[in-house]
Design a protein around this motif. Structure first.
Motif, PDB file in Angstrom:
ATOM      1  N   LYS A  97     -33.161  31.763  22.715  1.00  0.00           N
ATOM      2  CA  LYS A  97     -34.484  32.000  22.146  1.00  0.00           C
ATOM      3  C   LYS A  97     -35.050  33.339  22.629  1.00  0.00           C
ATOM      4  N   LYS A  98     -34.988  33.553  23.938  1.00  0.00           N
ATOM      5  CA  LYS A  98     -35.566  34.785  24.479  1.00  0.00           C
ATOM      6  C   LYS A  98     -34.836  36.023  23.994  1.00  0.00           C
ATOM      7  N   ILE A  99     -33.536  35.929  23.915  1.00  0.00           N
ATOM      8  CA  ILE A  99     -32.776  37.079  23.430  1.00  0.00           C
ATOM      9  C   ILE A  99     -33.127  37.373  21.972  1.00  0.00           C
ATOM     10  N   SER A 100     -33.276  36.304  21.180  1.00  0.00           N
ATOM     11  CA  SER A 100     -33.546  36.571  19.769  1.00  0.00           C
ATOM     12  C   SER A 100     -34.940  37.163  19.588  1.00  0.00           C
ATOM     13  N   ILE A 101     -35.889  36.741  20.427  1.00  0.00           N
ATOM     14  CA  ILE A 101     -37.239  37.316  20.363  1.00  0.00           C
ATOM     15  C   ILE A 101     -37.216  38.814  20.673  1.00  0.00           C
ATOM     16  N   LYS A 102     -36.352  39.203  21.597  1.00  0.00           N
ATOM     17  CA  LYS A 102     -36.288  40.604  21.996  1.00  0.00           C
ATOM     18  C   LYS A 102     -35.815  41.519  20.870  1.00  0.00           C
ATOM     19  N   ASP A 103     -35.059  40.948  19.940  1.00  0.00           N
ATOM     20  CA  ASP A 103     -34.596  41.704  18.778  1.00  0.00           C
ATOM     21  C   ASP A 103     -33.754  42.915  19.174  1.00  0.00           C
ATOM     22  N   TRP A 104     -32.908  42.706  20.169  1.00  0.00           N
ATOM     23  CA  TRP A 104     -32.035  43.786  20.623  1.00  0.00           C
ATOM     24  C   TRP A 104     -30.709  43.826  19.868  1.00  0.00           C
ATOM     25  N   LEU A 105     -30.340  42.707  19.242  1.00  0.00           N
ATOM     26  CA  LEU A 105     -28.953  42.553  18.786  1.00  0.00           C
ATOM     27  C   LEU A 105     -28.827  42.572  17.272  1.00  0.00           C
ATOM     28  N   VAL A 106     -27.663  42.994  16.817  1.00  0.00           N
ATOM     29  CA  VAL A 106     -27.282  42.902  15.414  1.00  0.00           C
ATOM     30  C   VAL A 106     -26.179  41.863  15.292  1.00  0.00           C
ATOM     31  N   ASP A 107     -26.358  40.962  14.349  1.00  0.00           N
ATOM     32  CA  ASP A 107     -25.317  39.981  14.038  1.00  0.00           C
ATOM     33  C   ASP A 107     -24.256  40.684  13.192  1.00  0.00           C
ATOM     34  N   LEU A 108     -23.046  40.704  13.693  1.00  0.00           N
ATOM     35  CA  LEU A 108     -21.981  41.454  13.002  1.00  0.00           C
ATOM     36  C   LEU A 108     -21.280  40.627  11.925  1.00  0.00           C
ATOM     37  N   ASN A 109     -21.716  39.395  11.741  1.00  0.00           N
ATOM     38  CA  ASN A 109     -21.049  38.515  10.780  1.00  0.00           C
ATOM     39  C   ASN A 109     -19.560  38.381  11.056  1.00  0.00           C
ATOM     40  N   LYS A 159     -20.630  33.443  17.173  1.00  0.00           N
ATOM     41  CA  LYS A 159     -20.897  34.684  16.449  1.00  0.00           C
ATOM     42  C   LYS A 159     -20.748  35.874  17.386  1.00  0.00           C
ATOM     43  N   VAL A 160     -20.456  37.014  16.785  1.00  0.00           N
ATOM     44  CA  VAL A 160     -20.285  38.239  17.557  1.00  0.00           C
ATOM     45  C   VAL A 160     -21.440  39.182  17.239  1.00  0.00           C
ATOM     46  N   TYR A 161     -21.982  39.769  18.279  1.00  0.00           N
ATOM     47  CA  TYR A 161     -23.120  40.670  18.144  1.00  0.00           C
ATOM     48  C   TYR A 161     -22.800  42.024  18.753  1.00  0.00           C
ATOM     49  N   LYS A 162     -23.625  43.005  18.394  1.00  0.00           N
ATOM     50  CA  LYS A 162     -23.633  44.237  19.168  1.00  0.00           C
ATOM     51  C   LYS A 162     -25.087  44.646  19.420  1.00  0.00           C
ATOM     52  N   LEU A 163     -25.264  45.516  20.394  1.00  0.00           N
ATOM     53  CA  LEU A 163     -26.604  46.008  20.696  1.00  0.00           C
ATOM     54  C   LEU A 163     -27.032  46.982  19.613  1.00  0.00           C
ATOM     55  N   LYS A 164     -28.282  46.882  19.194  1.00  0.00           N
ATOM     56  CA  LYS A 164     -28.801  47.884  18.250  1.00  0.00           C
ATOM     57  C   LYS A 164     -28.720  49.267  18.877  1.00  0.00           C
ATOM     58  N   PRO A 165     -28.291  50.246  18.090  1.00  0.00           N
ATOM     59  CA  PRO A 165     -28.031  51.576  18.661  1.00  0.00           C
ATOM     60  C   PRO A 165     -29.234  52.176  19.380  1.00  0.00           C
ATOM     61  N   GLU A 166     -30.439  51.873  18.927  1.00  0.00           N
ATOM     62  CA  GLU A 166     -31.614  52.487  19.562  1.00  0.00           C
ATOM     63  C   GLU A 166     -31.813  52.050  21.008  1.00  0.00           C
ATOM     64  N   PHE A 167     -31.100  51.007  21.430  1.00  0.00           N
ATOM     65  CA  PHE A 167     -31.237  50.578  22.829  1.00  0.00           C
ATOM     66  C   PHE A 167     -30.101  51.074  23.714  1.00  0.00           C
ATOM     67  N   ARG A 168     -29.168  51.769  23.114  1.00  0.00           N
ATOM     68  CA  ARG A 168     -28.030  52.281  23.874  1.00  0.00           C
ATOM     69  C   ARG A 168     -28.383  53.602  24.536  1.00  0.00           C
ATOM     70  N   LYS A 169     -29.230  53.528  25.544  1.00  0.00           N
ATOM     71  CA  LYS A 169     -29.563  54.750  26.267  1.00  0.00           C
ATOM     72  C   LYS A 169     -28.811  54.733  27.573  1.00  0.00           C
ATOM     73  N   LYS A 170     -27.982  55.699  27.768  1.00  0.00           N
ATOM     74  CA  LYS A 170     -27.105  55.664  28.929  1.00  0.00           C
ATOM     75  C   LYS A 170     -27.582  56.546  30.070  1.00  0.00           C
ATOM     76  N   MET A 171     -28.481  57.457  29.775  1.00  0.00           N
ATOM     77  CA  MET A 171     -28.844  58.434  30.795  1.00  0.00           C
ATOM     78  C   MET A 171     -29.840  57.861  31.797  1.00  0.00           C
ATOM     79  N   THR A 172     -29.941  58.551  32.899  1.00  0.00           N
ATOM     80  CA  THR A 172     -30.965  58.267  33.881  1.00  0.00           C
ATOM     81  C   THR A 172     -32.325  58.543  33.265  1.00  0.00           C
ATOM     82  N   ARG A 173     -33.205  57.585  33.391  1.00  0.00           N
ATOM     83  CA  ARG A 173     -34.541  57.799  32.871  1.00  0.00           C
ATOM     84  C   ARG A 173     -35.576  57.275  33.849  1.00  0.00           C
ATOM     85  N   ARG A 174     -36.769  57.751  33.683  1.00  0.00           N
ATOM     86  CA  ARG A 174     -37.863  57.230  34.481  1.00  0.00           C
ATOM     87  C   ARG A 174     -38.181  55.833  33.989  1.00  0.00           C
ATOM     88  N   LYS A 175     -38.637  54.979  34.871  1.00  0.00           N
ATOM     89  CA  LYS A 175     -38.936  53.616  34.470  1.00  0.00           C
ATOM     90  C   LYS A 175     -40.321  53.489  33.875  1.00  0.00           C
TER      91      LYS A 175
END
Lengths: 244, 244
Positions: free
Chosen positions: A195-207, A219-235
DNA sequence: TCAAAAGTGTTTTGTGTACACCCATGC
DNA sequence: GCATGGGTGTACACAAAACACTTTTGA
């Protein structure tokens, strides 16, 4: 790399006898991975006699022409061959006696990598993935550093979608839940988790469905690309906890 | 202290031309205070020509025989005369060009002091308390450092009883609420605020009333002694937010 | 008597948590 | 047909947020 580590010790030996401003600065990296339902960390055999038989984190002195992130990326690249990784600065340790060969202040980072996507030189140096839970003692103050980074990682996964850096691109919700549990150290309720993960709306259902599982495939999912930030960032300012 | 700062610049000049390991390490302190219902920070005139007319944070190079906390306490003691202060490491900044005279990596701390309990040498150096909200630009990367520390302070006051280091020993709930608001930058509901504070059970009712207020006086409280921890400590895993 | 803030509770809404059953697949 | 995990919904408890009136003091 063997050579480089030996050099490092020698250099520290030298500078420890120089004048006022000669304090060495290193970066130590706590490189987390995930495999076999356990959180792992990349360790190497300590190259110092004082710590014979003990493992240590990966680190190196900072070069005069590179900034802190660059040094961290260099260490990661040298050891794992990867340079597209999540990296976050955690804390700096500067006790006067933390290195037996002289004064070394270290700035620590943790990083998250998909353990399947790298090729280590596991042949010598004792470079290997170690289960975090089984680590009792490390060279230097590296156990303290590890604990500090683990604590920070636990905070971060509760608040931000960084955990996906430990997983392959495609994953099931069970895999994700098991990873959260491995990091946090306690069990989560499956229904509430989903439930909590689905509320966050981070994932795409890949069907797609899992393959080669000895039970009903999920089911298999992937992270939505807009959340794939790999660099060091300020919190950002803490918002609500996501999990647990 | 004037002398010491001049010396510092000269030393950095010198070391910037030395070999490989000569990177200087400093500690910069973001010293927060609270006065006139505003959050303040202690600034000093920059001693570098490059930053003429700009203010900077208080900092100094680390000495070879002192650890990071000791350097921070020394800076605080020199500038404020206080050594019984709350102090917390925040972040390290290590860009290669952040200091015009050479490579300087800085480890930053913030501290919280009761602005009424200190005696500054305000005569020269431009040492003074500045309203945090009014600061647009500082020398070096000190604006970034200040912003980072402020962000951390905001997190901390939501989770831990550190805010009391900014207040005198005795205070009213109104004063406390105004301080929270000054730090967080938004208004809080008075009734909900009082409820949350009382649930936390941090305070002792002193059975005294405010004096010299132009309205009905409020009760006076102090923090229970067990929450008066002033030293740098590792952070606990995030628990629930207290305020807001 | 007025201005300013102290002090105090209830209602509503949202979130966290505990919990049970049927379903699909591989073996 | 059995073992394994997939997938789903509801009820209760607690915490957060919105909100108003009476009281006390100083001027």
């Amino acid at each position: 790399m063997e050579k480089e580590l030996k050099l490092k010790t020698a250099e520290i030996e030298k500078i420890s006898h120089l004048d006022y401003f000669n304090i060495a600065i290193s970066v130590d990296c706590v490189i987390f991975g995930y495999d076999q339902k356990e959180l792992k960390v990349l360790l190497i055999k300590s190259d110092l006699e004082e710590f014979a038989g003990l493992y240590s984190l990966l680190g190196d002195l900072i070069r005069p022409d590179e900034d802190l992130e660059a040094a961290s990326y260099r260490i990661l690249k040298e050891r794992t061959g990867m340079d597209d990784v999540y990296l976050e600065q955690v804390f700096s340790f500067g006790g006067t006696d933390r290195h037996p060969s002289g004064r070394v202040i270290t700035i620590t980072y943790y990083s998250l990598i998909d353990i399947k996507h790298h090729k280590l030189q596991l042949s010598h140096n004792g470079l290997h993935w170690h289960s975090v839970n089984e680590i009792k003692k490390l060279a230097f103050d590296h156990k303290l550093i590890l604990d500090t980074c683990l604590q920070r990682l636990r905070q971060q996964v509760l608040e931000h979608p960084v955990i996906f850096n430990l997983l392959p691109e495609k994953f099931s919700l069970r895999q994700l839940q098991e990873l959260y549990q491995a990091i946090l150290g306690f069990e989560l309720d499956r229904r509430n988790f989903r439930k909590k993960i689905s509320i966050k709306d981070w994932l795409v259902d890949l069907n797609e469905m899992e393959a080669n599982v000895p039970h009903r495939p999920g089911k298999v999912y992937k992270l939505k690309p807009e959340f794939r930030k790999k660099m060091t960032r300020r919190k950002a300012l803490t918002n609500k906890l996501i999990i647990a």
